[in-house]
Design a protein around this motif. Structure first.
Motif, mmCIF file in Angstrom:
data_model
loop_
_atom_site.group_PDB
_atom_site.id
_atom_site.type_symbol
_atom_site.label_atom_id
_atom_site.label_comp_id
_atom_site.label_asym_id
_atom_site.label_seq_id
_atom_site.Cartn_x
_atom_site.Cartn_y
_atom_site.Cartn_z
ATOM 1 N N GLY A 240 0.874 -1.202 -0.007
ATOM 2 C CA GLY A 240 0.062 -0.296 0.098
ATOM 3 C C GLY A 240 0.697 1.330 -0.194
ATOM 4 N N PRO A 241 0.369 2.552 0.252
ATOM 5 C CA PRO A 241 0.972 3.629 0.088
ATOM 6 C C PRO A 241 2.075 3.534 1.456
ATOM 7 N N VAL A 242 3.177 4.430 1.311
ATOM 8 C CA VAL A 242 3.913 4.805 2.201
ATOM 9 C C VAL A 242 3.605 5.525 3.532
ATOM 10 N N MET A 243 3.750 4.924 4.553
ATOM 11 C CA MET A 243 2.813 5.164 5.987
ATOM 12 C C MET A 243 3.905 6.030 6.854
ATOM 13 N N PHE A 244 5.135 6.373 6.149
ATOM 14 C CA PHE A 244 5.912 7.240 7.378
ATOM 15 C C PHE A 244 6.826 8.513 6.227
ATOM 16 N N GLU A 245 7.234 9.250 6.897
ATOM 17 C CA GLU A 245 7.972 10.382 6.222
ATOM 18 C C GLU A 245 9.445 10.422 6.169
ATOM 19 N N ALA A 246 9.878 9.928 7.353
ATOM 20 C CA ALA A 246 11.330 9.606 7.652
ATOM 21 C C ALA A 246 11.802 8.344 7.551
ATOM 22 N N ARG A 247 12.894 8.048 6.791
ATOM 23 C CA ARG A 247 13.150 6.671 6.810
ATOM 24 C C ARG A 247 14.175 6.194 8.112
ATOM 25 N N ARG A 248 14.215 5.038 8.302
ATOM 26 C CA ARG A 248 14.662 4.282 9.163
ATOM 27 C C ARG A 248 15.951 4.919 9.536
ATOM 28 N N SER A 249 16.373 5.259 10.687
ATOM 29 C CA SER A 249 17.670 5.757 11.194
ATOM 30 C C SER A 249 18.086 7.167 10.392
ATOM 31 N N LYS A 250 16.823 7.803 10.156
ATOM 32 C CA LYS A 250 17.198 9.041 9.501
ATOM 33 C C LYS A 250 16.354 10.090 10.233
ATOM 34 N N GLY A 251 15.982 9.699 11.346
ATOM 35 C CA GLY A 251 15.448 11.084 12.367
ATOM 36 C C GLY A 251 16.128 11.942 12.875
ATOM 37 N N PHE A 252 16.070 12.653 14.176
ATOM 38 C CA PHE A 252 16.880 13.736 14.628
ATOM 39 C C PHE A 252 18.318 12.846 14.858
ATOM 40 N N GLU A 253 19.287 13.427 14.236
ATOM 41 C CA GLU A 253 20.452 13.090 14.788
ATOM 42 C C GLU A 253 21.227 14.103 15.372
ATOM 43 N N GLY A 254 21.344 15.548 14.838
ATOM 44 C CA GLY A 254 22.074 16.540 15.677
ATOM 45 C C GLY A 254 20.841 17.561 16.303
ATOM 46 N N MET A 255 20.913 18.124 17.612
ATOM 47 C CA MET A 255 20.052 19.190 17.812
ATOM 48 C C MET A 255 20.792 20.116 18.481
ATOM 49 N N ALA A 256 20.630 21.245 17.940
ATOM 50 C CA ALA A 256 21.395 22.316 18.547
ATOM 51 C C ALA A 256 20.591 23.291 19.598
ATOM 52 N N LEU A 264 15.312 25.155 20.357
ATOM 53 C CA LEU A 264 16.191 23.970 20.085
ATOM 54 C C LEU A 264 15.988 23.867 18.727
ATOM 55 N N TYR A 265 17.014 23.199 17.943
ATOM 56 C CA TYR A 265 17.066 22.983 16.540
ATOM 57 C C TYR A 265 17.485 21.541 16.059
ATOM 58 N N PRO A 266 16.367 20.802 16.286
ATOM 59 C CA PRO A 266 16.666 19.232 15.870
ATOM 60 C C PRO A 266 16.559 19.458 14.332
ATOM 61 N N LEU A 267 17.668 18.389 13.969
ATOM 62 C CA LEU A 267 17.949 18.282 12.407
ATOM 63 C C LEU A 267 17.904 16.893 12.188
ATOM 64 N N LEU A 268 17.273 16.695 11.268
ATOM 65 C CA LEU A 268 17.224 15.067 10.507
ATOM 66 C C LEU A 268 18.180 14.720 10.016
ATOM 67 N N GLU A 269 18.759 13.423 10.064
ATOM 68 C CA GLU A 269 19.988 12.945 9.439
ATOM 69 C C GLU A 269 19.808 12.536 8.130
ATOM 70 N N GLY A 270 18.614 12.354 7.563
ATOM 71 C CA GLY A 270 18.392 12.143 6.171
ATOM 72 C C GLY A 270 17.047 12.950 5.483
ATOM 73 N N ALA A 271 17.038 13.003 4.374
ATOM 74 C CA ALA A 271 15.919 13.642 3.612
ATOM 75 C C ALA A 271 14.612 12.855 3.908
ATOM 76 N N ALA A 292 14.193 21.696 12.175
ATOM 77 C CA ALA A 292 13.108 22.238 12.893
ATOM 78 C C ALA A 292 13.209 23.081 13.996
ATOM 79 N N GLU A 293 12.436 23.977 14.512
ATOM 80 C CA GLU A 293 12.364 24.716 15.773
ATOM 81 C C GLU A 293 11.332 24.097 16.579
ATOM 82 N N PHE A 294 12.189 24.120 17.790
ATOM 83 C CA PHE A 294 11.354 23.544 19.055
ATOM 84 C C PHE A 294 11.424 24.540 20.335
ATOM 85 N N ASP A 295 10.251 25.091 20.667
ATOM 86 C CA ASP A 295 10.265 26.131 21.556
ATOM 87 C C ASP A 295 10.375 25.443 23.111
#
Length: 457
Positions: A240-256, A264-271, A292-295
């Motif tokens: 069926g259709p894709v059920m997720f937006e971020a690939r496995r192991s491509k979530g937040f890797e860095g967060m400034a 906070l500025y969480p940064l995804l590891e992959g597109a 992203a921007e997190f308050d």
């Protein structure tokens, strides 16, 4: 710890030539002012009140996925071995206790002390239910090249703030494991700790003792972002259709974190995944990552985000920390390991590197110079494969006046002072061997003098 992706490997002089790098960018020098390491064989005992299953770790890492209880019963092999030609790392698991290794996120505390985060475990949600989530306060003596662990904090959820079933669900303290979250970045703000996670991806908030206070789902551009490891994503019963937006192991890797600690500025590891193209999202043929921007005050994503364009499709980021209110440092790397001088000549063999590290950089970015499409400016970079060592301070490697960082995953960078930054690797115990053949990498840290990079506009 990341899964292997065979990207830009087939007989290439450089990853940039293979995959189409961006326009040439300004390179700045980096000089070694210190080199220290923590031995790969560094372990810590689980807390006395932890379940018996956490007294040992790595029991579920066999290729067969069958449980192995015998200490040292599974031989460590680097994940970047050529098919049929295993490169052994000299360390076997399961382990007695919990490995300190796998640093994936760092924050300078001043006075030679650093807060570092141990990666989620052994590379995946499935093989890490006995790997405890923890962070450490380290003291680095650059003169001696030593790393001392001063304190270890284990994450736990006694108040049931995690909204899904965890590995230690039925226990009192409910210690968290690598089957629950894949924490990859940490920021201390006031009396709380904030973690960026890859599985959700989530932002996790704890107190200073590691007790979970809240878990926050990711929203970017007004839409939820989930990976295949998000608790609400299940295996479909039929195609069926894709059920997720971020690939496995491509979530937040860095967060400034902003210098005032408000953002906070969480940064995804992959597109993110583009379902229409059935491929990672790109701009003019180049993959890009979302910042992203997190308050902090409201504990919520603001909806605002920026874009970081990769130099080469398939690259990953390793860490992200701010320099000041508008500029930051990001590690961008390829998915290779190994000293170039020890590359195999011809067919892969166990006594040489079948693939060698090529692209390992620290970029300076600038939010204030983002373009109309939201892409942050890449001001310039330093090359971690070409660090100057005029004082002959390198303690490992060839020590010929230049130090390389030939590691698969380099996941720690932060500012130390007006002229220096610290960079460290994630040694993926026992699955990475980039420095020496047949030996698992240690946890290495370098103190780099980079005044030109920090001052660049």
């Amino acid at each position: 710890m990341k899964s292997f992706r065979a990207l830009c490997l087939a007989g290439l002089a450089t990853a940039a030539l293979a995959c189409g790098t961006a326009n040439a960018q300004q390179a700045f020098p980096a000089s070694l002012d210190g080199h220290a390491y923590l031995d790969a064989k560094s372990f810590v005992a689980a807390p006395a009140d932890a379940p018996e299953m956490l007294k040992t770790s790595g029991k579920f890492t066999a290729d067969t996925r069958k449980r192995v209880d015998q200490i040292g019963g599974i031989e460590g092999v680097t994940s970047l071995s050529a098919p049929g030609v295993p490169r052994r790392t000299g360390i076997s698991l399961p382990f007695e206790g919990q490995p300190v290794q796998g640093f994936s996120g760092i924050k300078s505390l001043g006075n030679g002390e650093f807060l570092v985060l141990t990666d989620n475990g052994f590379g995946s949600k499935a093989n890490s239910p006995d790997a405890m989530l923890m962070l450490h306060r380290l003291k680095i003596d650059w003169a001696k090249g030593s790393v001392e662990r001063l304190e270890t904090i284990f994450l736990r959820d006694p108040d049931r703030k995690v909204p899904f079933l965890i590995t230690t669900e039925a226990t009192r303290e409910r210690y968290l494991t690598g089957a629950d979250f894949d924490i990859e970045s940490v920021q201390p703000v006031g009396d709380r700790l904030y973690f960026g996670d890859e599985f959700g991806p989530y932002v996790i908030v704890t107190d200073k003792t590691g007790k979970v206070l809240s878990v926050h789902e990711t929203v970017i551009g007004g839409k939820p972002v989930r990976s295949p490891d998000h608790y609400a994503v299940g295996t479909p019963g039929a195609p069926g259709p894709v059920m997720f937006e971020a690939r496995r192991s491509k979530g937040f890797e860095g967060m400034a974190a902003s210098p005032d600690g408000k953002t906070l500025y969480p940064l995804l590891e992959g597109a993110l995944w583009n379902p229409e193209a059935n491929a990672p999202e790109t701009h003019e043929g180049r993959e890009f990552l979302r910042i992203a921007e997190f308050d902090v005050a409201s504990n919520s994503f603001t909806g605002k985000s920026w874009k970081y364009k990769l130099e080469v499709n398939g690259h990953a980021i390793g860490d992200f920390n701010m320099i000041d209110a508008t500029t930051g440092l990001i590690i961008e790397r390829d998915n290779l390991e190994g000293e170039p001088s020890k590359a195999c000549q011809g067919e892969p063999k166990p006594d040489c590197f079948n693939v060698t590290a090529k692209f390992k950089r620290v970029y300076k970015i600038d939010f204030s110079q983002a373009d109309a499409d939201g892409f942050v400016k890449k001001v310039g970079y330093i090359d971690l494969m070409d660090m100057r060592d005029p004082k002959k301070l390198a303690r490992l490697g060839d020590r010929n006046g230049t130090l390389t960082f030939p590691f698969f995953t380099i996941e720690n960078v932060d500012v130390v002072d007006a002229e220096h930054i610290i960079v460290g690797n994630d040694n993926n115990l026992p699955f990475s061997s980039g420095r020496a053949i047949g030996q698992n990498d240690h946890n290495e840290f370098v103190l780099l003098r980079v005044p030109e990079l920090l001052a660049a506009k």
